[in-house]
Scaffold this motif. Sequence first.
Motif, short mmCIF file in Angstrom:
data_model
loop_
_atom_site.label_atom_id
_atom_site.label_comp_id
_atom_site.label_asym_id
_atom_site.label_seq_id
_atom_site.Cartn_x
_atom_site.Cartn_y
_atom_site.Cartn_z
N ARG A 5 0.83 -1.21 0.00
CA ARG A 5 0.00 0.00 0.00
C ARG A 5 0.86 1.25 0.00
O ARG A 5 0.39 2.34 -0.36
N HIS A 6 2.12 1.10 0.40
CA HIS A 6 2.95 2.27 0.66
C HIS A 6 3.98 2.54 -0.43
O HIS A 6 4.54 3.64 -0.49
N LYS A 32 -3.55 9.29 -7.85
CA LYS A 32 -4.45 8.31 -7.23
C LYS A 32 -3.73 7.50 -6.17
O LYS A 32 -4.26 7.26 -5.07
N LEU A 33 -2.50 7.06 -6.47
CA LEU A 33 -1.73 6.28 -5.50
C LEU A 33 -1.46 7.08 -4.24
O LEU A 33 -1.63 6.59 -3.12
N SER A 40 -3.10 9.62 -3.07
CA SER A 40 -4.35 9.86 -2.34
C SER A 40 -4.77 8.66 -1.52
O SER A 40 -5.51 8.79 -0.54
N HIS A 41 -4.28 7.45 -1.90
CA HIS A 41 -4.61 6.23 -1.17
C HIS A 41 -3.50 5.82 -0.20
O HIS A 41 -3.48 4.69 0.29
N GLY A 42 -2.57 6.72 0.07
CA GLY A 42 -1.57 6.46 1.10
C GLY A 42 -0.22 6.00 0.62
O GLY A 42 0.64 5.66 1.45
N CYS A 43 0.02 5.97 -0.69
CA CYS A 43 1.33 5.57 -1.20
C CYS A 43 2.37 6.62 -0.81
O CYS A 43 2.13 7.82 -0.95
#
Length: 473
Positions: free
Chosen positions: A181-182, A222-223, A225-228
């Motif tokens: 996720r990161h 997008k990545l 914004s999702h916590g990457c």
Amino acid sequence: MTKPKALSQSYWELSAQQTYAAEIRKTLAERYVSPPLAYVHSFGCQQSVYDGERFKGLLAELGYGFTDEIRRADLILYNTCAVRENAEQRVFGNVGALKGLKKNKPGLIIALAGCMTEQQQVSEKLKMSYPYVDLVMGTNAFARLPELLYRVLIDGKRSIRRDPAGDLTLYEEVPVLHESRHKAFVPVMYGCDNFCSYCIVPYVRGRERSRLPDDVAREVEKLVSHGCREVTLLGQNVNSYGKGLQEPCDFADLLRRINAIPGDFRIRFMTSHPKDCTPRLLDAMADCEKVCRHLHLPVQSGSDRILQAMNRHYDLRHYEQLLAYARQRMPGLSVTSDIIVGFPGETREDFEQTLELVRRVRYSALFTFIYSKRSGTAAEKLPDPTPAAEKSKWFRELLEVQGAIGSELLQGYVGQTLRVLAEEEGRTPGTVSCRTDDNTIVEVAAPPERIGEFFKVRITEAMNWALRGEVTG
């Protein structure tokens, strides 16, 4: 001759594939009480890893779950690599081991994809000697996965499809199931136009084609914004990004654009080719605070004679001038490289020049390989009189020289306080493995809940391969 232009298209606009996908989802729901499981394993480079994540994203859309236990799988997909012979042999060994599994589980689907399958001799060998392999598809066939899988799963037909340098379409919005996720890989281009004499990549991945900068930026946004917290921009040669785009944008421009995206994240990229690395690109690295202070610049050899035989299009003077400028603009820059030992015709004198280059440059780390002959490349036809035993001896010498340099550089970190990103659980229980901006691994005592966070550590110890530290904030 004008090179054909790549076209950009949303994967979701492929109506035929969406129809096949719907039929597969319906069939799987009828055949299985719970979602069938897929085992996906990628061999090779970061691009291959990303391709594997893309296959997993597509399989998830089709209704599959995933397992790390190969014996539990209802579908096994190996995403292959063709860069070196031993990578191919590992794939054949793994596929051979599946024969008994398939015999005991007739409904098991075995699929192969990736660079290795694009070679005609490989696809013929799979066709003749591995009849229990149900699906073989090339590097550009992933967008047709629903159709190809439909033929196997529903029609009961074996499917072998190669796309040598075929489909130039850049499919956007393809579902991707990232391993972390990161951290995430983000391709900015595909293929290669360099035709280094030892390399099979242009023949199996096709010619260079760059994604539109808007599409790359949208994926990174997008990545993030999702916590990457870290994106690695990928390409066989990212430095040639933008050639052929209607909207002028080179890789330096793209770095600046990605750097301007809001959020606390950092940017890496690979692989860079020295012939296309410019002061303009190095200036962009220096100016962009999110771009990591790490440059992977493969030199391959320290001999100008061998570089010419490799068709690399630069000499050592140019290469070292680039590094001098990079280090001037970015003090403390970490530099890593690739080196091939035992290229056809390489002499002891040539190899000694490589050792001298390594001593001068003082790389943080090297990725070293003994030359591997690839069928269809120009180097395959070159005389190669040096015995394998001598090449292995040179290889060990190179590792010893670089090992001493790397250990000395690591010692220089002791006492420093550095910002790191916690990436995964460490080798030692109760620790997490982190990475600095300049790509050095640091092991610290911290709970796994901190994975995905940035924090500061004070370096307390240098080991042979990494650092140890303690969290300070």
